[in-house]
Write a protein that holds these residues in place. Structure first.
Motif: not given
Length: 191
Positions: A118-122, A171-177
């Motif tokens: 969530d670091d870049d969520e802002a 890995q799925q989460l990294a791909e979505i990011e």
């Protein structure tokens, strides 16, 4: 050898008559040969003078000439043994195909990495707010795509909290990011 007129030769051979021999023909031949041929031949014994003459001739031959024969025999035996040993060596050292071996290794589990997703969520929230205020069709499509990726990200994050840090889910989460970052860049370019 190739026959130049094979078709004519085959035709001529096919026209030849065939004959069958009577069934008792072989029995008749066997009865005619009843006494073996060796018994029908006369036997002769040579006179003793012939044997004596041969013996004298052998005694007259020099010993060095007689010794050559065993040397040649030894040479032939040595050549035969060499051939057999070479063949045996080649058969033993013949390539027998691939060799199967098993190996394994143990690796230490990497230290747990604490990832803050969530670091870049802002920054993403500001980009979504800017897309809503401008209300342009191209930006609205990109904003909608960003919203879908954010929703998919939240579902995968909930799977991580429910089932633990499974490498496939991470890995799925990294791909979505990565896809979210790509959409974010396109939004920034459009702005």
């Amino acid at each position: 050898m190739n026959e130049h007129n094979y078709d004519r030769l085959r035709e001529a051979l096919d026209r030849l008559p065939t004959y069958n021999s009577p069934g008792d023909n072989w029995d008749h031949i066997a009865r005619a040969l009843t006494p073996p041929l060796r018994e029908q031949l006369p036997s002769y014994a040579p006179p003793p003078a012939v044997w004596n003459a041969l013996s004298k001739e052998l005694d007259a031959v020099p010993r060095s000439r007689l010794r050559r024969l065993p040397g040649r025999q030894l040479l032939a035996i040595a050549a035969t043994l060499l051939l057999l040993l070479t063949t045996g060596f080649l058969l033993v050292n013949q390539d027998r195909g691939p060799v199967i071996s098993y190996s394994y290794s143990q690796e230490a589990q990497p230290a747990e990495v604490v990832a803050d997703w969530d670091d870049d969520e802002a920054s993403f929230d500001r980009a979504r707010q800017e897309v809503r205020t401008r209300n342009e069709p191209r930006l609205n499509n990109l904003g909608h795509e960003l919203d879908e990726l954010t929703y998919a990200r939240e579902e995968v994050k909930s799977m991580l909290t429910a089932y633990g840090d499974d490498p496939g889910v991470v890995q799925q989460l990294a791909e979505i990011e990565r896809e979210r970052d790509d959409v974010y860049r396109r939004i920034i370019i459009e702005l």
